[in-house]
Motif scaffolding. Structure first.
Motif, short mmCIF file in Angstrom:
data_model
loop_
_atom_site.label_atom_id
_atom_site.label_comp_id
_atom_site.label_asym_id
_atom_site.label_seq_id
_atom_site.Cartn_x
_atom_site.Cartn_y
_atom_site.Cartn_z
N VAL A 88 -1.98 4.31 -3.87
CA VAL A 88 -2.38 3.26 -4.52
C VAL A 88 -1.86 1.83 -3.94
N ALA A 89 -2.59 0.59 -4.09
CA ALA A 89 -2.16 -0.46 -3.79
C ALA A 89 -2.25 -2.41 -4.70
N ILE A 90 -1.50 -2.90 -4.66
CA ILE A 90 -0.57 -3.75 -5.47
C ILE A 90 -0.92 -5.03 -4.45
N GLY A 91 -1.30 -5.65 -5.79
CA GLY A 91 -2.18 -7.21 -4.78
C GLY A 91 -2.05 -8.17 -6.09
N VAL A 92 -3.47 -9.09 -5.51
CA VAL A 92 -3.42 -10.51 -6.26
C VAL A 92 -4.63 -10.77 -5.95
N TYR A 93 -5.59 -11.02 -7.16
CA TYR A 93 -6.85 -11.35 -6.99
C TYR A 93 -6.75 -13.04 -7.25
N ASN A 94 -7.97 -13.78 -6.34
CA ASN A 94 -8.01 -15.08 -7.05
C ASN A 94 -9.71 -15.46 -6.59
N LEU B 18 0.86 -1.01 -0.32
CA LEU B 18 -0.04 0.03 -0.01
C LEU B 18 0.86 1.08 0.00
N LEU B 19 1.01 2.05 -1.13
CA LEU B 19 1.59 3.56 -1.81
C LEU B 19 1.10 4.67 -1.01
#
Length: 129
Positions: A81-87, A73-74
């Motif tokens: 800005v959030a960086i992540g993964v969907y599943n 989380l930036l």
């Protein structure tokens, strides 16, 4: 007053608890929420009701165990800005998917005013066929 980072972090904390009321709590009545073109619920939705119905409810109807895992989380002032993964697993086909994702948030006056999603839509759509 909370920072933009705090507001967005609270949304993701609620997501981790599966607390929909908490996820929607800081969304402004005029928030513009954009799901990327090519994504199953693509479009721009305004306000909590449209966002809930066209994004969260729609994804729950299409996928089992749909999730977002936050990696970073930036803090960029009023933007986060959030960086992540969907599943998830498509309910109709039983196919799983994993897709990298970036969320860009705009916060003002302690409320979420805008959201935009950037993801590998093909990975999600592929699970539907």
């Amino acid at each position: 007053m909370r920072t933009a980072y705090d507001v967005v972090k609270a949304h993701y904390d609620a997501n981790d608890r599966r607390d929909m009321d908490g996820m929607l709590a800081d969304i402004a009545p005029d928030c513009r929420w954009t799901e990327m073109a090519g994504f199953p619920c693509a479009g721009t939705y305004v306000g909590r009701d449209e966002i809930f119905r066209n994004v969260f409810l729609a994804l729950g109807e299409m996928f089992d165990a749909y999730s977002f895992k936050l990696e970073r989380l930036l803090d960029a002032g009023e933007d986060v800005v959030a960086i992540g993964v969907y599943n998830g697993t498509n309910k109709r086909t039983g196919k799983d998917f994993t897709a990298r994702v970036v969320h860009v948030w705009g916060v003002a006056g302690d409320k979420i005013r805008r959201f935009e999603q950037f993801t590998d839509t093909w990975r999600v759509v592929e699970s539907m066929h």
